[in-house]
Design a protein around this motif. Structure first.
Motif, short mmCIF file in Angstrom:
data_model
loop_
_atom_site.label_atom_id
_atom_site.label_comp_id
_atom_site.label_asym_id
_atom_site.label_seq_id
_atom_site.Cartn_x
_atom_site.Cartn_y
_atom_site.Cartn_z
N VAL A 88 36.09 12.82 29.14
CA VAL A 88 36.07 14.00 30.05
C VAL A 88 35.36 14.01 31.33
O VAL A 88 36.11 14.21 32.70
N GLU A 92 36.94 14.53 35.47
CA GLU A 92 36.34 15.01 36.11
C GLU A 92 36.27 14.35 37.95
O GLU A 92 36.39 14.86 38.81
N LEU A 100 34.40 21.96 33.79
CA LEU A 100 34.20 21.59 31.89
C LEU A 100 33.25 23.11 31.69
O LEU A 100 32.42 23.49 32.12
N SER A 114 28.94 14.36 33.26
CA SER A 114 29.15 15.23 33.93
C SER A 114 28.59 16.28 34.97
O SER A 114 27.60 16.33 33.92
#
Length: 257
Positions: A88, A92, A100, A114
């Motif tokens: 993830v 990004e 997110l 993140s």
């Protein structure tokens, strides 16, 4: 690996310019964080998780509820981001114009890299005063005894009890977080929904909002969900296996370019 990633999914992610990633409890469960659908274990097994996660339960027995959430926070502290979390963060980094949005109250996305997840259901790491809502510091790391009542700390501003910074059953989602999620979702061209049952509303509306505004939807989940009908592509399997394979197929790996 190739069988996990249909060409349509590779093309959709590879061409996307604004991606929203929407994650649910299944992603954290792959790191060993129990979901609300899991039966409580050990000394907590005599309690119902959904009964503890209410404002009424906190009013009735604040030490019990605070102790349970401190125990949950200790579990999260021992957990580690899995390859799905890392994938993830890689998405990004490669498609920075997006967001997110997570239903999870842990910090595993942050620890995976993140930068600014939108926490729809709050966070175990953002306690606040039950009366004046002033933010409170996260208690020092300890190992709460399982099943132990722990009196909550007092607010430094008004001396009322401090509560966990999560959304309890019957409470509205944080207005700022919900607005940010809807704004990002209504303007994305691809939404990835990962590890969510599609049953918890209003959060479950997020993929449907994306579809209504014309975005493609890719679902990653080991099982069928109500979101199958919304998704353009359904990738069956755990996030820790499917997402790295998807990133590999599109960009050749999860390491920053």
């Amino acid at each position: 690996m190739g069988q996990l990633v249909p060409r349509e999914a590779v093309a959709l992610l590879g061409q996307a310019r604004r991606v929203v990633i929407f994650t649910g409890a299944g992603m954290s469960a792959e790191s060993g964080v129990p979901t609300f659908r899991d039966a409580l274990t050990g000394l907590w097994q005599r309690f119902d998780a959904q009964a503890l996660a209410t404002s009424q339960a906190f009013r009735d027995d604040p030490a019990l509820v605070w102790g349970w959430y401190e125990w949950r926070r200790s579990i999260v502290g021992r957990a580690r981001p899995n390859p799905g979390h890392l994938a993830v963060a890689a998405i990004e980094a490669r498609v920075p114009d997006g967001a997110l949005v997570t239903q999870n109250v842990d910090d595993l996305h942050e620890r995976a890299g993140s930068p600014a997840p939108v926490h729809l259901h709050g966070s175990l790491f953002a306690p606040r005063c039950v009366a004046c809502a002033h933010p409170a510091p996260v208690p020092a790391e300890e190992e709460p005894a399982e099943g132990r009542r722990v009196p909550p700390p007092r607010c430094a501003h008004c001396s009322a009890p401090v509560r966990p910074g999560v959304v309890w059953f019957g409470e509205a989602l944080p207005q700022e977080a919900l607005a940010a999620a809807v704004e990002a979702t209504s303007s994305c061209d691809l939404l990835l929904t990962v590890g969510t049952s599609g049953l918890v509303y209003p959060a479950a509306e997020i993929p449907q909002v994306a579809a209504r505004f014309g975005a493609a939807v890719i679902q990653v989940n080991p099982e069928e969900t109500p979101l199958d009908a919304v998704a353009d592509v359904n990738l069956r399997g755990p996030a820790a296996r499917v997402l790295p394979a998807l990133v590999e197929a599109v960009w050749g790996g999860t390491d920053p370019a």
